[in-house]
Scaffold this motif. Structure first.
Motif, short mmCIF file in Angstrom:
data_model
loop_
_atom_site.label_atom_id
_atom_site.label_comp_id
_atom_site.label_asym_id
_atom_site.label_seq_id
_atom_site.Cartn_x
_atom_site.Cartn_y
_atom_site.Cartn_z
N MET A 1 -15.64 -3.89 -3.61
CA MET A 1 -14.47 -3.30 -1.93
C MET A 1 -14.10 -5.32 -0.83
O MET A 1 -14.52 -5.63 -1.47
CB MET A 1 -15.70 -2.85 -1.16
N TRP A 2 -13.25 -5.09 -0.92
CA TRP A 2 -11.90 -6.39 -0.78
C TRP A 2 -11.63 -5.77 0.60
O TRP A 2 -11.07 -4.65 0.73
CB TRP A 2 -10.92 -6.76 -1.63
N GLN A 3 -11.90 -6.78 1.49
CA GLN A 3 -11.17 -6.72 3.07
C GLN A 3 -11.06 -7.72 3.58
O GLN A 3 -11.18 -9.14 3.65
CB GLN A 3 -12.37 -6.45 4.03
N THR A 4 -10.24 -7.17 4.90
CA THR A 4 -9.98 -8.73 5.50
C THR A 4 -11.02 -9.41 6.42
O THR A 4 -11.81 -8.68 6.65
CB THR A 4 -8.77 -8.43 6.83
N ASN A 59 -13.46 -14.47 -5.26
CA ASN A 59 -13.92 -13.78 -3.95
C ASN A 59 -12.57 -13.38 -2.87
O ASN A 59 -12.78 -12.82 -1.49
CB ASN A 59 -15.12 -14.64 -3.25
N THR A 60 -11.25 -13.71 -3.46
CA THR A 60 -10.20 -14.09 -2.59
C THR A 60 -9.40 -13.33 -3.01
O THR A 60 -8.96 -13.94 -4.19
CB THR A 60 -10.28 -15.83 -2.19
N LEU A 61 -8.25 -11.90 -2.60
CA LEU A 61 -7.30 -11.78 -3.05
C LEU A 61 -6.47 -11.96 -1.85
O LEU A 61 -6.08 -11.98 -0.61
CB LEU A 61 -7.49 -10.54 -2.76
N HIS A 62 -4.84 -13.06 -2.18
CA HIS A 62 -3.43 -12.68 -1.39
C HIS A 62 -3.15 -11.69 -1.52
O HIS A 62 -2.63 -11.47 -3.31
CB HIS A 62 -3.21 -14.12 -1.38
N GLY A 65 0.72 -10.97 2.07
CA GLY A 65 0.66 -11.65 3.09
C GLY A 65 -0.70 -11.78 4.39
O GLY A 65 -0.68 -12.83 4.79
N MET A 66 -1.78 -10.94 3.96
CA MET A 66 -3.17 -10.62 4.26
C MET A 66 -3.74 -12.28 2.85
O MET A 66 -3.72 -12.09 1.76
CB MET A 66 -3.45 -9.65 4.17
N ILE A 67 -5.17 -12.65 3.61
CA ILE A 67 -6.07 -12.77 2.63
C ILE A 67 -7.43 -11.79 2.63
O ILE A 67 -8.04 -11.07 4.08
CB ILE A 67 -6.46 -13.93 3.43
N LEU A 68 -7.68 -11.45 1.89
CA LEU A 68 -8.48 -10.46 1.23
C LEU A 68 -10.01 -10.77 0.98
O LEU A 68 -9.89 -11.47 0.09
CB LEU A 68 -8.45 -8.75 0.70
N ARG A 69 -11.37 -10.55 1.41
CA ARG A 69 -12.60 -11.11 1.01
C ARG A 69 -13.23 -10.67 0.23
O ARG A 69 -13.49 -8.81 0.87
CB ARG A 69 -13.03 -11.41 1.89
N ARG A 70 -14.30 -9.93 -0.58
CA ARG A 70 -14.65 -9.85 -1.45
C ARG A 70 -15.98 -8.92 -0.69
O ARG A 70 -16.54 -10.43 -0.50
CB ARG A 70 -14.93 -9.66 -3.06
N ARG A 71 -16.16 -8.10 -0.97
CA ARG A 71 -17.66 -8.09 0.84
C ARG A 71 -18.42 -7.95 -0.57
O ARG A 71 -18.51 -6.98 -2.08
CB ARG A 71 -17.40 -6.34 1.27
N GLN A 72 -19.96 -8.21 -0.18
CA GLN A 72 -21.08 -8.80 -0.99
C GLN A 72 -21.98 -6.86 -0.39
O GLN A 72 -22.17 -6.30 0.45
CB GLN A 72 -21.71 -9.60 -1.13
#
Length: 72
Positions: A1-4, A59-62, A65-72
């Motif tokens: 899961m990736w989320q802002t 752990n970071t996906l651009h 225009g958003m930055i999403l982070r991997r949820r642990q």
């Protein structure tokens, strides 16, 4: 899961090459397929919309225009 950071946008990248994106309270707002090549990801929504993104690190996906982070 990736989320802002505000949890407004959430991407599930499924192992079968499909994704499911939630927006706010709208679960499965967008669905489609994706492909990853190196640190580049391309999305094809089931409605025909396309998008892409870049994995900056593990752990970071651009994306869009958003930055999403991997949820642990």
């Amino acid at each position: 899961m990736w989320q802002t950071d505000d949890n407004r946008v959430r991407h599930q990248l499924l192992p079968n090459g499909r994704y499911d994106e939630a927006r706010g309270t709208r679960e499965s707002a967008y669905q489609g397929r994706y492909e990853v090549e190196g640190n580049y990801i391309q999305y094809w929504d089931d409605t025909g919309f396309t998008a892409d993104g870049t994995f900056v690190d593990e752990n970071t996906l651009h994306h869009g225009g958003m930055i999403l982070r991997r949820r642990q």
